[in-house]
Design a protein around this motif. Structure first.
Motif, PDB file in Angstrom:
ATOM      1  N   SER A   1      44.965  39.995  39.032  1.00 31.85           N
ATOM      2  CA  SER A   1      44.148  41.108  39.419  1.00 31.85           C
ATOM      3  C   SER A   1      43.415  41.636  37.947  1.00 31.85           C
ATOM      4  N   GLY A   2      42.347  42.070  38.181  1.00 31.83           N
ATOM      5  CA  GLY A   2      41.519  42.612  37.172  1.00 31.83           C
ATOM      6  C   GLY A   2      40.794  41.697  36.154  1.00 31.83           C
TER       7      GLY A   2
ATOM      8  N   GLY B   1      38.324  39.868  36.440  1.00 32.07           N
ATOM      9  CA  GLY B   1      36.810  39.884  36.561  1.00 32.07           C
ATOM     10  C   GLY B   1      36.171  38.821  37.486  1.00 32.07           C
ATOM     11  N   LYS B   2      37.020  38.659  38.438  1.00 34.93           N
ATOM     12  CA  LYS B   2      36.460  37.685  39.515  1.00 34.93           C
ATOM     13  C   LYS B   2      35.496  38.509  40.290  1.00 34.93           C
ATOM     14  N   THR B   3      35.888  39.595  40.905  1.00 34.00           N
ATOM     15  CA  THR B   3      34.762  40.268  41.683  1.00 34.00           C
ATOM     16  C   THR B   3      33.586  40.664  40.708  1.00 34.00           C
ATOM     17  N   THR B   4      33.788  41.108  39.501  1.00 29.66           N
ATOM     18  CA  THR B   4      32.575  41.340  38.803  1.00 29.66           C
ATOM     19  C   THR B   4      31.741  40.174  38.765  1.00 29.66           C
TER      20      THR B   4
HETATM   21  N1  ATP Z   1      32.348  49.961  37.347  1.00 30.17           N
HETATM   22  C1  ATP Z   1      33.303  49.752  36.704  1.00 30.17           C
HETATM   23  N2  ATP Z   1      33.435  50.560  35.504  1.00 30.17           N
HETATM   24  C2  ATP Z   1      34.377  50.201  34.580  1.00 30.17           C
HETATM   25  N3  ATP Z   1      35.163  49.315  34.691  1.00 30.17           N
HETATM   26  C3  ATP Z   1      35.197  48.386  35.690  1.00 30.17           C
HETATM   27  C4  ATP Z   1      34.231  48.629  36.681  1.00 30.17           C
HETATM   28  N4  ATP Z   1      34.328  47.656  37.809  1.00 30.17           N
HETATM   29  C5  ATP Z   1      35.288  46.830  37.315  1.00 30.17           C
HETATM   30  N5  ATP Z   1      35.869  47.505  36.170  1.00 30.17           N
HETATM   31  C6  ATP Z   1      37.034  46.789  35.354  1.00 30.17           C
HETATM   32  O1  ATP Z   1      36.751  45.348  35.210  1.00 30.17           O
HETATM   33  C7  ATP Z   1      37.762  44.676  35.225  1.00 30.17           C
HETATM   34  C8  ATP Z   1      37.546  43.624  36.324  1.00 30.17           C
HETATM   35  O2  ATP Z   1      37.138  44.039  37.315  1.00 30.17           O
HETATM   36  P1  ATP Z   1      37.253  43.309  39.105  1.00 30.17           P
HETATM   37  O3  ATP Z   1      37.036  44.177  39.774  1.00 30.17           O
HETATM   38  O4  ATP Z   1      36.110  42.046  38.462  1.00 30.17           O
HETATM   39  O5  ATP Z   1      38.614  42.294  38.943  1.00 30.17           O
HETATM   40  P2  ATP Z   1      39.208  41.248  39.924  1.00 30.17           P
HETATM   41  O6  ATP Z   1      39.521  40.218  39.036  1.00 30.17           O
HETATM   42  O7  ATP Z   1      38.218  41.255  40.970  1.00 30.17           O
HETATM   43  O8  ATP Z   1      40.415  41.752  40.510  1.00 30.17           O
HETATM   44  P3  ATP Z   1      41.403  42.070  41.857  1.00 30.17           P
HETATM   45  O9  ATP Z   1      42.022  40.798  41.957  1.00 30.17           O
HETATM   46  O10 ATP Z   1      42.054  43.070  41.706  1.00 30.17           O
HETATM   47  O11 ATP Z   1      40.236  42.333  42.819  1.00 30.17           O
HETATM   48  C9  ATP Z   1      39.055  45.326  35.650  1.00 30.17           C
HETATM   49  O12 ATP Z   1      39.692  45.733  34.692  1.00 30.17           O
HETATM   50  C10 ATP Z   1      38.156  46.756  36.089  1.00 30.17           C
HETATM   51  O13 ATP Z   1      38.995  47.918  35.918  1.00 30.17           O
END
Ligand code: ATP
Ligand code: MG
Lengths: 357, 300
Positions: free
Chosen positions: A40-41, A43-46
């Protein structure tokens, strides 16, 4: 097909700038089931949202079949998303949801109708075409979300943890369903999950991510059997880490010396590591307690845990390290060791992977 | 559900409704009944009523009889006031929607902790006395007021624009006064709105405009309907705003009714006009809700 080149994303909010993606480069192939896996966190969703166009990368390029996507708004990209929350339109029926993308592309209504029927069929939702989205179950909503995203025949389908809200049984069914849909439609899937088992069973290739970076890309077998580094080995499956000394590498094999002084041959890391102290990763089911060919690691049996399909043996190796073995249970036969016994863990030649760091 | 259980729920439903019904019957219908009775009586010479049955008041709502020739004509003065009231109320509802929707959208898309402050800014004028707010508008638009002064100083106009005591002035005043009544319900429906739906719209090839029309607007519609009713109804009966900004030249229904109870000394006519106002509101609401409902069915 999709080329992601040196993409970085730095969020500058109210707090300190945060690097969510750190110079990520990856090429996703045509008709591939490609999975982004990571905690989690990481950066996958990003990364997925950068491909979809909801986030502009701070640096880097995203290309689809050679065409630069970064300048295109999301509604001009031949890419569709299955959202984690499904995001079905509550004021429309199941069929209207599926038709939405085609309508926005101004397709002729006969074609829209035909495609919607076909999609309903594909996800087995034909009997519920005229229901409101609030009147169907979670698994059905998931299928509608899938059909809605597939209906415009995107070149790439992005799926952000689409199965995470489903219960175990439904999840297993949907995994198979997704796999079937991917091979039937021939569309490239980019699938996000933090469930390693899901990634291993479904993917053609997996990119393991950590802290905004892709740590390793490869097929499920490759990633599982030959993790490149400690993070990957640890994140996917269970692993024993042994501190050993690398003597020499030759192609794919490496000569190492175990703490007990025994020398043996294991898999070398792909990108070459200098001789000296290194970490060796061994999967619990790759080692054996029943002797045989290979390097021996003597120790004492500290714990035996029965799991139904298999049994875990916790061995305290001479020298202090804890080693866990897993052995499949055979019907009728009890395993022949009890806690406190002196045992020998045997690594057959070629078992074990030297890690990069 | 079994029949017995169904009866039980039905009965408890009536019990729950009872207090509300009691209030409605005695507090709301009572005065209304008095108004109804008065509308069928004869005006007293110095105001008040005489207990003599007469339908003159109802006749006089729409017709006029010449005192000498006894010729019956439509009461143009009344009809034009009806028309102005309906027109200005519709325009007010429209204007508050045009300004209120983007405002509500803007607030609903702010971070959670900022929304309350924006809402407060919208509501604060509402806590101010209506007369004061109306005089503030007057100050803005009168001949020597702020708008004319600025335009004159900039050389855009040579002499002040007559804005005060026009329909425009009434419209402006009512839109200003009733804007929060539009913003609040729209905000309420947008606040619960899931903005990933907007992303889903973009993702499925809908441009900004189409996302607004096909996704955001349909889901904000209950708020828009509530808001336009909340604005239209009080606009139709508005009294203070047209009195101050229309300057007694541009009467609306509220002013006409007041006139009958005051200088006109015709209480029965005032009562009949009040009931006419009520009837217009009811008809308008029924038509509107039905039209909005049909829309709902067609678009699903
Ligand atoms: N709009 C934003 N502003 C600041 N930080 C952000 C923003 N969006 C995401 N982040 C940060 O970027 C990092 C990656 O976020 P992301 O949503 O890509 O995680 P993830 O891998 O999809 O996690 P998960 O499995 O929990 O969905 C996280 O630490 C999050 O807090
Ligand atoms: Mg995520």
């Amino acid at each position: 097909m999709i080329e992601i080149a040196n993409v970085s994303k730095i969020f500058t909010g109210r707090g300190a700038p945060f690097t969510a993606l750190d110079d990520v480069s990856v090429t996703i192939r045509e008709n591939e089931f490609f999975t982004l896996l990571g905690p989690s966190g990481c950066g996958k969703t990003t990364l997925l949202r950068v491909i979809a166009g909801f986030i502009d990368p701070t640096h880097g390029a995203v290309k689809l079949e050679g065409q630069d996507l970064v300048k295109l708004p999301p509604y001009r990209r031949p890419v569709n998303t299955v959202f984690q929350s499904y995001a079905l339109f509550p004021h429309m029926t199941v069929a209207q949801n599926i038709a939405f993308g085609l309508e926005m592309l101004d397709k002729p209504s006969a074609e829209i109708k035909a495609t919607v029927d076909q999609m309903l069929e594909l996800v087995r939702m034909t009997p519920m075409a005229d229901r409101k989205t609030s009147e169907i179950s979670g698994g059905q909503q998931q299928r509608v979300a899938l059909a809605r995203a597939l209906a415009p025949r995107p070149k790439v389908l992005l799926l952000d943890e689409p199965l995470s809200a489903l219960d175990f049984k439904l999840r297993k069914d949907m995994q198979l369903e997704l796999k079937r849909l991917q091979s039937e439609t021939g569309i490239t899937f980019v699938f996000v999950t933090h469930d390693q088992e899901e990634a291993l069973t479904m993917s053609d290739r997996i990119a393991v991510m950590n802290a905004g970076d892709i740590r390793q890309i490869g097929g499920p077998r490759d990633i599982y059997d030959h993790p490149a580094e400690r993070f990957v080995a640890d994140f996917i499956g269970d692993t024993n880490f042994l501190e050993v000394e690398l003597l020499a590498t030759e192609g794919e094999t490496a000569r190492i010396r175990l703490p007990s002084g025994v020398e043996t041959e294991v898999r070398a890391p792909r990108d070459g590591v200098a001789p000296g102290p290194v970490t060796l990763a061994v999967r619990p089911e790759h080692a054996s307690l029943s002797g045989g060919d290979g390097a021996a690691l003597p120790g004492t049996l500290a714990n035996v845990v029965y799991f139904g399909t298999d049994t875990h043996f916790h061995v305290d190796l001479d020298g202090g390290a804890r080693f866990v073995l897993r052995q499949q249970n055979q019907p009728g036969t009890a395993q022949g060791w009890s806690v406190g016994d002196a045992v020998t863990v045997t690594l057959a030649p070629g078992v074990g992977q030297v890690l990069r760091d | 559900m079994s029949d017995a259980a169904a009866t039980r729920t039905a009965r408890s439903r009536w019990l729950l409704l009872a207090p509300a019904l009691a209030v409605l019957i005695f507090a709301a219908s009572g005065p209304l009944l008095i108004v109804l009775v008065y509308s069928f009586l004869t005006p007293g010479d110095y105001g008040g009523i005489l207990w003599e049955f007469s339908t003159d008041a109802w006749f006089n709502v729409v017709f006029e009889q010449d005192f000498f020739t006894e010729e019956v004509t439509l009461a143009d003065a009344h009809l034009s006031i009806f028309w102005r009231s309906i027109k200005l109320s519709l325009l007010t509802a429209f204007l508050t929607f045009v300004f209120g929707f983007p405002t509500a959208y803007f607030i609903a898309t702010r971070p959670k902790d900022k929304r309350d402050i924006w809402m407060l800014l919208i509501i604060i004028p509402f806590w101010t006395n209506l007369l004061i707010r109306t005089f503030a508008i007057m100050e803005l638009i009168r001949a020597e007021g702020a708008i004319n002064s600025v335009l004159l100083a900039l050389g855009i106009i040579d002499e002040p624009i007559q804005m005060l005591f026009t329909e425009f002035a009434i419209l402006l005043g009512m839109a200003y006064v009733y804007l929060p009544l539009m913003v609040l319900p729209i905000y309420a429906s947008l606040e619960r709105f899931d903005f990933t739906l907007v992303e889903a719209g973009y993702d499925l090839y809908a441009s900004r405009w189409r996302v607004l029309r096909k996704v955001i607007f349909p889901l904000a519609k209950p708020g828009v309907i509530a808001g336009s009713i909340l604005v239209f109804v009080p606009s139709l009966g508005a009294y203070v705003t047209p009195r101050v900004l229309g300057g007694g030249k541009q009467l609306m229904l509220g002013n006409l009714i007041e006139l009958q109870f005051g200088a006109g000394r015709n209480w029965p006519l005032g009562a009949a006009l009040s009931l006419t106002l009520l009837a217009i509101v009811m008809v308008a609401l029924i038509l509107y809700v039905r039209a909005a409902g049909n829309e709902e069915v067609r678009h699903g």
